[in-house]
Every structure is written in C-alpha cells, then in structure tokens.
Motif scaffolding. Structure first.
Motif, PDB file in Angstrom:
ATOM      1  N   ALA A 100       0.887  -1.252  -0.096  1.00 39.23           N
ATOM      2  CA  ALA A 100      -0.098  -0.156   0.026  1.00 39.23           C
ATOM      3  C   ALA A 100       0.732   1.363   0.139  1.00 39.23           C
ATOM      4  O   ALA A 100       2.010   1.299   0.151  1.00 39.23           O
ATOM      5  N   ARG A 101       0.088   2.346  -0.053  1.00 37.04           N
ATOM      6  CA  ARG A 101       0.788   3.738  -0.054  1.00 37.04           C
ATOM      7  C   ARG A 101       0.726   4.616   1.065  1.00 37.04           C
ATOM      8  O   ARG A 101      -0.477   4.645   1.513  1.00 37.04           O
ATOM      9  N   PRO A 102       1.761   4.895   1.916  1.00 41.24           N
ATOM     10  CA  PRO A 102       1.604   5.672   2.898  1.00 41.24           C
ATOM     11  C   PRO A 102       1.113   7.098   2.374  1.00 41.24           C
ATOM     12  O   PRO A 102       1.785   7.880   1.533  1.00 41.24           O
ATOM     13  N   VAL A 103       0.134   7.840   2.962  1.00 42.37           N
ATOM     14  CA  VAL A 103      -0.511   9.036   2.879  1.00 42.37           C
ATOM     15  C   VAL A 103      -0.249   9.874   4.257  1.00 42.37           C
ATOM     16  O   VAL A 103      -0.559   9.108   5.347  1.00 42.37           O
ATOM     17  N   PHE A 104       0.433  10.800   4.170  1.00 40.73           N
ATOM     18  CA  PHE A 104       0.846  11.580   5.459  1.00 40.73           C
ATOM     19  C   PHE A 104      -0.197  12.735   5.935  1.00 40.73           C
ATOM     20  O   PHE A 104      -0.583  13.194   4.906  1.00 40.73           O
ATOM     21  N   VAL A 105      -0.244  12.981   7.085  1.00 40.97           N
ATOM     22  CA  VAL A 105      -1.394  13.984   7.555  1.00 40.97           C
ATOM     23  C   VAL A 105      -0.233  14.788   8.586  1.00 40.97           C
ATOM     24  O   VAL A 105       0.629  13.864   9.467  1.00 40.97           O
ATOM     25  N   ASP A 106      -0.045  15.962   8.702  1.00 38.30           N
ATOM     26  CA  ASP A 106       0.792  16.673   9.561  1.00 38.30           C
ATOM     27  C   ASP A 106       0.349  16.586  10.966  1.00 38.30           C
ATOM     28  O   ASP A 106      -0.679  16.160  11.286  1.00 38.30           O
ATOM     29  N   ILE A 107       1.359  16.951  11.958  1.00 41.18           N
ATOM     30  CA  ILE A 107       1.003  16.880  13.456  1.00 41.18           C
ATOM     31  C   ILE A 107       0.350  17.959  14.059  1.00 41.18           C
ATOM     32  O   ILE A 107       0.646  19.207  13.401  1.00 41.18           O
ATOM     33  N   ARG A 110       1.422  20.917  19.492  1.00 43.34           N
ATOM     34  CA  ARG A 110       1.487  20.792  20.922  1.00 43.34           C
ATOM     35  C   ARG A 110       1.763  19.286  21.200  1.00 43.34           C
ATOM     36  O   ARG A 110       2.561  19.223  21.890  1.00 43.34           O
ATOM     37  N   THR A 111       1.102  18.338  20.602  1.00 44.75           N
ATOM     38  CA  THR A 111       1.330  16.977  21.011  1.00 44.75           C
ATOM     39  C   THR A 111       2.175  15.967  20.254  1.00 44.75           C
ATOM     40  O   THR A 111       2.439  15.192  20.459  1.00 44.75           O
ATOM     41  N   TYR A 112       2.466  16.578  19.123  1.00 47.95           N
ATOM     42  CA  TYR A 112       3.273  16.133  17.792  1.00 47.95           C
ATOM     43  C   TYR A 112       2.493  14.802  17.613  1.00 47.95           C
ATOM     44  O   TYR A 112       3.265  13.978  16.791  1.00 47.95           O
ATOM     45  N   THR A 113       1.314  14.603  17.686  1.00 46.64           N
ATOM     46  CA  THR A 113       0.619  13.530  17.104  1.00 46.64           C
ATOM     47  C   THR A 113      -0.328  13.905  16.088  1.00 46.64           C
ATOM     48  O   THR A 113      -0.449  15.282  15.814  1.00 46.64           O
ATOM     49  N   MET A 114      -0.802  12.925  15.285  1.00 45.14           N
ATOM     50  CA  MET A 114      -1.655  13.489  14.198  1.00 45.14           C
ATOM     51  C   MET A 114      -2.775  14.557  14.636  1.00 45.14           C
ATOM     52  O   MET A 114      -3.450  14.494  15.391  1.00 45.14           O
ATOM     53  N   ASP A 115      -2.969  15.513  13.469  1.00 43.68           N
ATOM     54  CA  ASP A 115      -3.682  16.501  13.662  1.00 43.68           C
ATOM     55  C   ASP A 115      -4.901  16.192  13.042  1.00 43.68           C
ATOM     56  O   ASP A 115      -4.993  16.154  11.962  1.00 43.68           O
ATOM     57  N   PRO A 116      -6.019  15.792  13.970  1.00 44.67           N
ATOM     58  CA  PRO A 116      -7.074  15.616  13.357  1.00 44.67           C
ATOM     59  C   PRO A 116      -7.812  16.452  12.324  1.00 44.67           C
ATOM     60  O   PRO A 116      -8.737  16.232  11.554  1.00 44.67           O
ATOM     61  N   ALA A 117      -7.658  17.825  12.462  1.00 41.85           N
ATOM     62  CA  ALA A 117      -8.209  18.820  11.730  1.00 41.85           C
ATOM     63  C   ALA A 117      -7.722  18.452  10.109  1.00 41.85           C
ATOM     64  O   ALA A 117      -8.272  19.045   9.250  1.00 41.85           O
ATOM     65  N   GLN A 118      -6.625  17.838  10.096  1.00 47.95           N
ATOM     66  CA  GLN A 118      -6.249  17.768   8.547  1.00 47.95           C
ATOM     67  C   GLN A 118      -6.244  16.214   8.171  1.00 47.95           C
ATOM     68  O   GLN A 118      -5.802  15.966   6.935  1.00 47.95           O
ATOM     69  N   LEU A 119      -6.963  15.481   9.070  1.00 45.28           N
ATOM     70  CA  LEU A 119      -7.184  14.195   8.492  1.00 45.28           C
ATOM     71  C   LEU A 119      -8.222  13.868   7.337  1.00 45.28           C
ATOM     72  O   LEU A 119      -7.725  13.310   6.480  1.00 45.28           O
ATOM     73  N   GLU A 120      -9.303  14.536   7.343  1.00 41.57           N
ATOM     74  CA  GLU A 120     -10.438  14.253   6.572  1.00 41.57           C
ATOM     75  C   GLU A 120     -10.065  14.504   5.027  1.00 41.57           C
ATOM     76  O   GLU A 120     -10.374  13.576   4.212  1.00 41.57           O
ATOM     77  N   LYS A 121      -9.366  15.460   4.968  1.00 39.90           N
ATOM     78  CA  LYS A 121      -9.031  15.786   3.361  1.00 39.90           C
ATOM     79  C   LYS A 121      -7.967  14.775   2.943  1.00 39.90           C
ATOM     80  O   LYS A 121      -7.784  14.652   1.808  1.00 39.90           O
ATOM     81  N   ALA A 122      -7.207  13.998   3.572  1.00 32.44           N
ATOM     82  CA  ALA A 122      -6.324  13.118   3.400  1.00 32.44           C
ATOM     83  C   ALA A 122      -7.112  11.496   2.641  1.00 32.44           C
ATOM     84  O   ALA A 122      -6.596  10.859   1.977  1.00 32.44           O
ATOM     85  N   ILE A 123      -8.220  11.711   3.370  1.00 34.31           N
ATOM     86  CA  ILE A 123      -9.095  10.293   3.124  1.00 34.31           C
ATOM     87  C   ILE A 123      -9.777  10.283   1.474  1.00 34.31           C
ATOM     88  O   ILE A 123     -10.034  11.248   0.907  1.00 34.31           O
TER      89      ILE A 123
END
Ligand SMILES: Cc1ncc(COP(=O)(O)O)c(C=O)c1O
Length: 370
Positions: A100-107, A110-123
C-alpha cells in the motif's frame, strides 16, 4: 568526556531484577519452550489485561505488529493508509511492505501527534486504515480521529510502540483502535532482551488471522490457509516481559515524576519549549522532548559536557531517500519539518535521580543559543 548522564541506562534497570531474571531463564531453559508456548501465552494474557484489551498476541517486533495488523485488515496493493511523517520509519514501512501507499497528515504542534483537523482531506476511496502514532508516550486525540474514521468506515490502528501504559481519558493505549501495535525494543518503557512486539485487539476474527499470519499462515499445524511469515515471539522474551511488566506501573510513575521536575526547572527558561500534556492524556513519557533553537549545536555541546541527548526524529519520513518516489517536497508538512529541526530528547529513564535532572537542566541552560 565521561558520560555523566546517559540517555538511557538499561543496566541500572536490570541489576535489581537479576535473581528473578535468572529464575525466569532457568524456567524457560528447563521447559525448552523457546518459541511460542506457555511463556508467550502467559505474557499475552497479562499484557492484554494491562492494556484493557480483550486479546494480545506476541510477535517478533513492533514492525511485525504493524505489518501483520494491516495484513489482517486486508490492506494490499493499490490501497492507501494514512499516518504521520513524524514517526519512526517502521510505521510507513509496514504500510509499504503490504504493497500500500503511505499518505501523510501533519501533526499538532503541541502534542506532535496526528492533527485531526487535517485528517479528513487525506481520506480517499482507496484509504483502508488510519494509523495515529502515540509519539513519545502521549496518545493522539482518539475521539476526534474516531469521529472522522467512523464517518468513512475506516479502521484505526494504533501505533502504540512508544506508549505502554499511556492513557486517553482513562483508556489505555492499545484498547482504542481496532488493533494496537507495541514494540518491546529494549529501550522502550517495557523492553525485552532483544526484539519483540505485540498486537492487541477486541476482535476474535482479527486475533485468529494475526495468530495464523505470525506463524506462516497456519490456522492449524501444517494447514497453511494464508501466506504469512515467521513473526513469532520467543519464550525467553515473553518470560522477561512478564517479569518486567510487574514493574511497569511504578516505572511509568517515576517517568512522570521526572517530567514534572524537568518542567519545573525549565519553567523560567524562555528558550525551551517544554512538552505539553493534553487534558485527555496520561503521558507515559517514553521520551521527554523539548524544542530549542540551534538544536544540533545544543546536542553537541551537551555531549561535550557529558550529557547524552537524542533526536526523535531529525528527518521526517516523507523526506527520507526511501520515500522520494512519493514526490513530497520539503514544505509539504511544515509542522513536522519545523519540529524535526528543533526537537531534542533529554535523558529519560525511571532510575534517573533528581540530581541528574538538575545537572541536565543546568548544563542545558549553559548550552542553549540565544
Ligand atoms: C513509533 C514506532 N513505531 C514502530 C516501531 C517499530 O518497532 P520495532 O523496532 O520493535 O520493530 C518503533 C520502534 O522504535 C516506534 O517507535
């Protein structure tokens, strides 16, 4: 220069456990249960309970855990799996090894973890899984991620390789995704005496699939229902992990106390960005990472003073040579890239003494640039 404070010290962790370790080695040796077997089964039950999960399965490494989880979900050629570029290479590698192909979402900065605000547009229609990484011992914002994942019917795989005992609103890492993936690399909060990993899950069907996949796809002896691999856990690793699991809660509590002391001593230092603990989180402080200017200079000057720091991670995954084919230029994920330049991991292990932390902070203040 002699090392005055190492980055981690495993020897000091194992010394008081020596009699129990010797007993564990004797038991495994006497039973010759070297691969799989009763020691692995016992550890699986104990680790599942620790993670508040229904099942745990011992595998060969955290990388195996990620890879077999994705395989068990049917991820393969032509699919996409979303994760963050701010992780160890293995997170993306497991996706690629499935075809498969990794698709990245920025972090989130503050937490350095996946930024949920940017997740949907990557789907996209090809998205088969989402892998939030609970980086440094702090869990990603699982509620926000789950809302988006549920809208698209996409399974969430937790990369909990740095998050043994971390919590999200009282729920343990490994109990929130459809599967959770753990590494027991020796330096982790729960570390083996070599390579080992585990998968946690609630789902009997996924448990059966991963169980077969880790053992050449065998559902029963000599019945190879799928093409799997050898990704089994060793009995000796399981015995060591069972023993060390009993000490994990106090060890994590010690890490949190060390983090508080670092925080207090750095509170008046404007040149240092301290870790931020999200209101939903109980941090496991696998790593205590600060951000500083001229990070590479500070790292060198600290080493010259006898304090070993580290960098997790200096090159984001999308900028690694191996992923050049994805065509993601510098600037694609600005938060991850800025953090990669500034992040500095200070010594962190349960046996650190307050005077070690005071020395690290004193020297850090001397080693900082303007
Ligand atoms: C976030 C993350 N994912 C995956 C892995 C891979 O685990 P292992 O080294 O056990 O294969 C690690 C281990 O370093 C990790 O930190």
């Amino acid at each position: 220069m002699n090392v005055r404070v190492p980055f981690v010290d495993l020897r000091i962790q194992h010394e008081p456990l020596m009699p129990e370790l010797m007993e564990a080695f004797r038991e495994v040796t006497e039973s010759s249960a070297f691969v799989g077997g009763p020691f692995v089964a016992r550890f699986e039950a104990e680790f599942a309970e620790f993670c508040q999960a229904r099942y745990a399965l011992g595998v060969g490494s955290g990388t195996d855990a990620l890879w077999l989880s994705l395989l068990s979900l049917g991820v393969g050629h032509g699919d996409e799996v979303i994760t963050t570029p701010n992780s160890f290479m293995a997170t993306a590698e497991a996706i690629s090894i499935c075809g498969a192909r990794p698709v990245f979402v920025d972090i989130d900065e503050r937490t350095y973890t996946m930024d949920p605000a940017q997740l949907e547009k990557a789907i996209t229609l090809r998205t088969q899984a989402i892998i939030p990484v609970h980086i440094f011992g702090q869990m990603a914002d699982m509620d926000a991620i789950h809302v988006i994942a549920a809208r698209h019917g996409t399974p969430v795989v937790e990369d909990a390789c740095q998050a043994h005992g971390a919590e999200f609103k009282g729920r343990r890492a490994g109990s929130l995704g459809v599967v959770g993936c753990f590494s027991f690399y020796p330096g982790k909060n729960l570390g083996a005496f070599g390579e080992a990993g585990a998968v946690t899950t609630e789902e009997p069907e996924l448990r059966s699939r991963i169980r077969a996949l880790r053992d050449h796809g065998q559902a029963a002896k000599n019945q190879h229902a799928a093409i799997g691999w050898n990704a089994r856990m060793d009995g000796i690793q399981a015995a060591v992990l069972s023993l060390k699991l009993r000490h994990l809660e106090p060890a994590n509590a010690a890490r949190r106390a060390h983090a508080r002391l670092y925080d207090d001593l750095l509170a008046d230092e404007p040149r240092v960005v301290r870790p931020w603990v999200a209101p939903y989180a109980k941090h496991a402080f696998h790593i205590y990472a600060v951000r500083v200017r001229d990070r590479d200079g500070v790292l060198k000057r600290m080493a010259a003073c006898g304090v070993n720091c580290a960098v997790h991670y200096p090159v984001p995954i999308h900028l690694q040579e191996a992923y050049r084919f994805l065509g993601l230029e510098a600037g694609s994920f600005p938060v991850t890239e800025r953090c990669a330049h500034e992040i500095l991991s200070l010594p962190m292990y349960p046996e650190l003494r307050p005077e070690d932390i005071e020395l690290v902070v004193k020297l850090l203040k001397q080693c900082l640039g303007d």
